[in-house]
Motif scaffolding. Structure first.
Motif, short mmCIF file in Angstrom:
data_model
loop_
_atom_site.label_atom_id
_atom_site.label_comp_id
_atom_site.label_asym_id
_atom_site.label_seq_id
_atom_site.Cartn_x
_atom_site.Cartn_y
_atom_site.Cartn_z
N GLN A 44 26.85 29.03 29.83
CA GLN A 44 27.96 28.00 30.08
C GLN A 44 27.07 26.97 30.74
O GLN A 44 26.94 25.80 30.69
N ALA A 45 26.50 27.35 31.87
CA ALA A 45 25.81 26.66 32.76
C ALA A 45 24.71 26.01 32.18
O ALA A 45 24.25 24.91 31.99
N ARG A 46 23.83 26.73 31.41
CA ARG A 46 22.74 26.19 30.61
C ARG A 46 23.12 25.22 29.49
O ARG A 46 22.68 24.07 29.37
N ALA A 47 24.19 25.37 28.96
CA ALA A 47 24.67 24.33 28.01
C ALA A 47 24.93 23.08 28.57
O ALA A 47 24.77 22.02 28.32
N ALA A 48 25.56 23.20 29.95
CA ALA A 48 25.89 22.08 30.54
C ALA A 48 24.72 21.21 31.09
O ALA A 48 24.54 19.84 30.91
N CYS B 272 26.78 30.51 39.54
CA CYS B 272 26.61 31.79 38.80
C CYS B 272 26.08 32.72 39.59
O CYS B 272 25.14 33.55 39.41
N PRO B 273 26.65 33.37 40.79
CA PRO B 273 26.41 34.01 41.64
C PRO B 273 26.24 35.62 40.87
O PRO B 273 27.08 35.81 40.11
N GLU C 60 29.18 37.52 31.59
CA GLU C 60 30.04 36.50 32.29
C GLU C 60 29.74 36.25 33.61
O GLU C 60 29.62 37.45 34.37
N ALA C 61 29.89 35.15 34.25
CA ALA C 61 29.66 34.80 35.76
C ALA C 61 31.21 35.17 36.30
O ALA C 61 32.22 35.04 35.64
N PRO C 62 30.99 35.77 37.58
CA PRO C 62 32.38 36.07 38.23
C PRO C 62 33.48 34.89 38.35
O PRO C 62 32.60 33.69 38.41
N PRO D 26 31.75 27.40 39.10
CA PRO D 26 32.24 26.17 38.07
C PRO D 26 31.75 26.60 36.81
O PRO D 26 32.27 25.91 35.76
N PHE D 27 30.87 27.62 36.31
CA PHE D 27 30.52 28.08 34.99
C PHE D 27 31.04 29.42 34.96
O PHE D 27 31.00 30.29 35.72
N THR D 28 31.57 29.73 33.56
CA THR D 28 31.90 31.18 33.39
C THR D 28 31.09 31.85 33.16
O THR D 28 31.05 33.20 32.97
#
Lengths: 268, 268
Positions: free
Chosen positions: B18-22, B35-36, B6-8, B12-14
């Motif tokens: 989830q980012a890749r899905a977006a 996703c830092p 999980e991202a911190p 905007p993405f957890t």
């Protein structure tokens, strides 16, 4: 590098070029401790049809197979061995046919082919100079034998036709120098970097430290721990399964001495 | 990695997944700052016949092209993008035909072929998290634009069909933070490492900082120096001479967000 660099005083050779010339003339001996400060490399040479698989195998397993240089098909020299010839300048070569060791020779010219691609792979001898400078004794140098190397039960990550066990080199160290050796070798990720295992050889499938798979056994003083580093002989162990028609490698412990300086491979 | 990390909080993405899905669903935006802590990569995908040449090109030019992962012909996912698809999970793709940019798309599936090999190349966004943590402002993040990138007059070392100019990314820094930025980024050799050039853009063939070759211009505050890092867009500049029948790349600044953590690429 425009001119061939010179080795420091104390080496039996005044320069890597002079060492290569001696090997070209037939000298056959382990290279640990020779030309301190200059980078030594492992060699694996395969036909071009397997070159992508091998380069990918190395990329996926950078600890045992850090690539220092590549001589493309048809090239027999490079700026890493100025005026040299990869077919003759290693003290001894192993010729593999269909993955089996066929013979060991001091001149590989007769076995070379126009489609052979040569991979020069970083060697832990590079960081030995830094360990010695920190006052850490290297057993195989002080005992004047070849470094002991062992096949382990650790698998490499496969790529194409290449797969097989990780091979490690071993240096025994007193308990109070292990951390310092880790710190120093961590600074050389391009030549195997930090150890992969400290103590407990059975855990990585090594049953008898006195019976290495390559090189010579060393005497391990009481209270010393065996410290294991990933080794550039790993691709030779992978040949057994890959079974390329031909492969040409250095004889373990008898490396190519290049004109590159160890300091180039040090990170902060 | 068994489960998707999980991202911190604050992103905007957890999670990278989830980012890749977006992005897979069509979102098209630069990825700096997303996703830092997770590693972002450049993409270059070429037919298998050019794969050895490209991997060798990367090996010879590790500053612009550190290889983080390779998807072999026929593979469209990998442990670096769990549950993902390399053909859809990048925000935008550039399709090159015979070395010329033919079109930009958000889904590359229609252009994929069974013989395509995908190279994931380290990205300087990885060390931006470490720079921010040290209190160093990143202009393109605070100005909310894409990072500026420039072709330089520095040549890469060729390999096979690949050659061309080094491409750099630029971050303006105040004079008293330049050394600290060098120290921090030196610890990440696998994602471009230390800067290649500090100040004096004309010396590397950059005439106008306000007119980048890729990405957006940033406002450079008075007294700030432009600091240049090797950039993973370099292989796209090499396509012009190489002219492969097809090549598929990310759109500059719009990266693949992987499940690998930046910390994995840090050296002592």
């Amino acid at each position: 590098m425009d001119t061939a660099p010179e080795a420091p005083a104390g080496s039996p050779f005044t320069s890597p070029a002079q060492a290569r010339a001696a090997f070209r003339a037939g000298l056959d001996r382990p290279t640990a401790g020779l030309c301190p400060g200059f980078t030594q490399t492992n060699l694996l040479a395969v036909p071009r049809e397997h070159a992508f698989d091998f380069l990918l195998f190395a990329q996926r397993n950078p600890k045992p197979m850090p690539i220092i240089g590549v001589l493309e098909a048809g090239q027999t020299s490079s700026p890493l061995l100025q005026g040299g010839d990869i077919r003759t300048d290693v003290p001894a070569y192993r010729i593999y046919r269909n993955g089996e060791l066929a013979e060991t020779v001091t001149d590989a010219t007769a076995f070379w082919r126009d489609d052979i691609v040569s991979f020069l792979i970083g060697c832990s001898f590079t960081f030995e100079t830094a360990l010695l400078a920190a006052g850490i004794d290297i057993a195989h140098i002080s005992q004047n034998v070849n470094v002991p190397m062992y096949r382990t039960s650790i698998d490499t990550e496969p790529a194409g036709i290449f797969s097989g066990p990780l091979v490690v080199s071993m240096r025994p160290l007193p308990a109070n120098q292990v951390a310092e050796a880790v710190r120093i070798t961590s600074r050389y990720p391009a030549v195997h970097g930090a150890p992969v295992h400290i103590g407990n050889p059975a855990e990585i499938g090594i049953r008898d430290l006195g019976n290495p798979d390559y090189g010579d056994a060393v005497t391990i003083p009481d209270g010393h721990l065996p410290v294991f580093w990933a080794c550039g002989v790993t691709p030779q162990a992978a040949l057994l399964a890959a079974r390329p028609e031909i492969a040409i490698a250095h004889s373990p412990g008898k490396m190519l001495i290049t004109d590159a300086r160890d300091a180039e491979f040090q990170v902060p």
